[in-house]
Scaffold this active site. Sequence first.
Site, mmCIF file in Angstrom:
data_model
loop_
_atom_site.group_PDB
_atom_site.id
_atom_site.type_symbol
_atom_site.label_atom_id
_atom_site.label_comp_id
_atom_site.label_asym_id
_atom_site.label_seq_id
_atom_site.Cartn_x
_atom_site.Cartn_y
_atom_site.Cartn_z
ATOM 1 N N LYS A 199 10.049 -6.963 -5.260
ATOM 2 C CA LYS A 199 11.006 -7.655 -4.957
ATOM 3 C C LYS A 199 10.307 -8.854 -5.509
ATOM 4 C CE LYS A 199 13.815 -10.176 -1.556
ATOM 5 N NZ LYS A 199 13.385 -10.248 -0.309
ATOM 6 N N ARG A 213 -2.036 -5.741 21.329
ATOM 7 C CA ARG A 213 -1.606 -7.370 21.449
ATOM 8 C C ARG A 213 -0.560 -7.513 22.306
ATOM 9 N NH1 ARG A 213 -1.108 -6.710 14.672
ATOM 10 N NH2 ARG A 213 -3.890 -6.504 14.998
ATOM 11 N N GLU A 266 -10.683 -5.029 16.250
ATOM 12 C CA GLU A 266 -9.523 -5.120 16.898
ATOM 13 C C GLU A 266 -8.944 -5.011 18.413
ATOM 14 O OE1 GLU A 266 -7.260 -5.657 13.871
ATOM 15 O OE2 GLU A 266 -8.294 -6.396 11.980
ATOM 16 N N HIS A 292 5.128 -10.725 13.638
ATOM 17 C CA HIS A 292 3.887 -10.373 13.417
ATOM 18 C C HIS A 292 4.815 -9.174 12.212
ATOM 19 C CE1 HIS A 292 -0.137 -9.482 11.190
ATOM 20 N NE2 HIS A 292 -0.196 -8.719 11.707
ATOM 21 N N ARG A 345 2.228 -1.805 17.618
ATOM 22 C CA ARG A 345 1.563 -1.335 16.662
ATOM 23 C C ARG A 345 0.065 -1.395 17.371
ATOM 24 N NH1 ARG A 345 -0.993 -3.085 11.478
ATOM 25 N NH2 ARG A 345 0.034 -4.673 13.008
ATOM 26 N N ASP A 358 15.191 -6.232 3.709
ATOM 27 C CA ASP A 358 15.708 -5.581 2.738
ATOM 28 C C ASP A 358 15.978 -4.034 2.628
ATOM 29 O OD1 ASP A 358 15.859 -8.168 1.620
ATOM 30 O OD2 ASP A 358 14.510 -7.673 0.398
ATOM 31 N N HIS A 398 2.695 -11.819 16.722
ATOM 32 C CA HIS A 398 0.643 -11.364 16.429
ATOM 33 C C HIS A 398 0.331 -13.110 17.316
ATOM 34 C CE1 HIS A 398 -3.544 -11.748 14.659
ATOM 35 N NE2 HIS A 398 -4.144 -10.638 14.703
ATOM 36 N N LEU A 409 -2.052 -0.599 7.721
ATOM 37 C CA LEU A 409 -2.077 -0.044 6.215
ATOM 38 C C LEU A 409 -1.844 1.443 5.955
ATOM 39 C CD1 LEU A 409 -4.115 -3.168 5.578
ATOM 40 C CD2 LEU A 409 -2.347 -1.863 4.280
ATOM 41 N N VAL A 414 1.136 -1.153 -0.101
ATOM 42 C CA VAL A 414 0.543 0.006 0.181
ATOM 43 C C VAL A 414 0.805 1.053 0.079
ATOM 44 C CG1 VAL A 414 0.294 -0.019 2.201
ATOM 45 C CG2 VAL A 414 -2.230 1.006 1.382
HETATM 46 C C1 SIN Z 1 -5.318 -8.721 11.948
HETATM 47 O O1 SIN Z 1 -6.186 -9.058 10.997
HETATM 48 O O2 SIN Z 1 -5.222 -9.186 12.349
HETATM 49 C C2 SIN Z 1 -3.594 -8.041 11.480
HETATM 50 C C3 SIN Z 1 -4.546 -7.222 11.791
HETATM 51 C C4 SIN Z 1 -3.055 -6.148 11.347
HETATM 52 O O3 SIN Z 1 -1.850 -6.331 11.952
HETATM 53 O O4 SIN Z 1 -3.037 -5.176 11.818
#
Ligand code: SIN
Length: 570
Positions: free
Chosen positions: A50, A299, A130, A360, A395, A229, A250, A401, A29
């Site tokens: 790549k 997370r 989330e 992750h 994060r 890289d 994750h 994204l 993105v």
């Molecule tokens: C997920 O869908 O759990 C990952 C989303 C993210 O890493 O922000």
Amino acid sequence: MNGMTGLRLDAPRSGWAIVADVVVVGSGVAGLTAALRCAASGRRTVIVTKARLDAGSTRWAQGGIAAALGEGDTPGQHLDDTLVAGAGLCDEEAVRTLVTEGPDAVRRLIGAGARFDTSAGTGEIALTREGGHHRRRIAHAGGDATGAEISRALVAAVREAGIETVENALVLDLLKDAGGHAAGVSLHVMGEGRHDGVGAVHAPAVVLATGGMGQVFSATTNPPVSTGDGVALALRAGAEVSDLEFVQFHPTVLYLGPDSEGQQPLVSEAVRGEGAYLVDAGGERFMAGQHELAELAPRDIVAKGIMRRMREQGADRMYLDARHFGARMWSERFPTILAACRAHGIDPVTEPVPVAPAAHYASGGVRTDLSGRTTVPGLYACGEVACTGVHGANRLASNSLLEGLVFAERIAAHIARTPARVPVPAEPGGPGATRTVPLPPAEARYAIQRTMTAGAGVLRSADSLARAARELAALAPGRAGAGPGKPAEPGVETWEAANLHLVAGVLVAAALRRTETRGCHWREDHPERDDETWRRHLVVALRPTAEGFDLVVRTTGSTAFPPVMDGGTP
Ligand code: SIN
């Protein structure tokens, strides 16, 4: 610091060249957005990627893209959740930029052709939750195929705009002119085509959008191309990197057995956002009581909760129970995850899904300012390869994204208002850069991954990190008193191994230095957060020596990053 360190990978001389105003390295993105914007502002733009244009990490993103789009939600609330998840280390100005510019950036993405899921009743964008979000704030597409849809839309726009692309190309080093300004990249095109073998793109603006470094660990959600890289290139070019110790694991990655290695299927946090819960083998929920948000805690807290339970029980997995969704909801809302589980003989409709944490997301990366400038003039970075200060020590889910989108747009705006420079032929590492980084053998990749998983994984200590540092040193060829012998021959696998080796070494050095537990950096021997000493970033750069290079590690004065330039614009 914009030093001319003169370090480069051992590689043959360029056999071909392209000339442009801007070269964008990476096609997620961030890279595609930067390229589209630069091209729209009239700059000759080349994308180097790549694998194929649509094969970057973005297409694997499931959950979605976070932005204050819902009724009653505000950038201020998004800011609060991001700061809490970042465990006291976010650069607040960077977060403010992200959350205020984010909603319009998502609307522009929709304008560019991305189709998000909408609510049947209202036709409004459907939002999910989330971990760490106190509101439904995550826009998604194709149920759990958000990244794939964003990638589809942006790739189509890039093709429509006729932007030149070089696929299957591993970037090697930054080209620098005599003044130390970025002047393009050297690269190696794998396979036959219009360009083949080692070549160069000469361009006075270089945008790194190469994604992450998950392949530094044995098990990761990242695709095989994520070998660090961009961070390695930036380090060799003299750029500063920051926060590399903060690797996000994750919590819910499909558990495929104790020896499974490489890219593992993700089970999105959105599954928990829609009501799935975590249980142990006995069916007991263990996150309730650990945090007010239980399974939807940030997370790092959920990953730690899972690890603690696994240690208590001597287990190697926990379970995600979403049988109550029923077959219809599974197939409509989470078709990708359902298919991945079934491909591995697990049916989430009738049984709990075995999960374990896996590497992750790199919260750290190449240090940038709010225009995406790095400490090397003319070199920009955005997306996972960058460290804008947005993520701090952990994060917030689905902020990545958005970060790629917002900061890619800011880079393109900065390039557009910077007077155009004439591309000049230049050398990897700058004129006279004769020091090559010796290449480890291709098999070192697996030794690095095992070392990092054992010593610098979810749970770390001074002992485990020191052991990792020793093992990494032993893998460095051609260094006095260490290494398995003479350097390996140049080639894609040995260049990748060199990049993994370099970023692993920096990650371990930073993790050793940070003697506290914060966000996703969990030190068994320093279990508390130490705000007095450590509410600041660790910044690392390479200093060339007669034998190779040393790492120079310093701390910032606060959570805000100092300016990237000593003065002026690149
Ligand atoms: C997920 O869908 O759990 C990952 C989303 C993210 O890493 O922000």
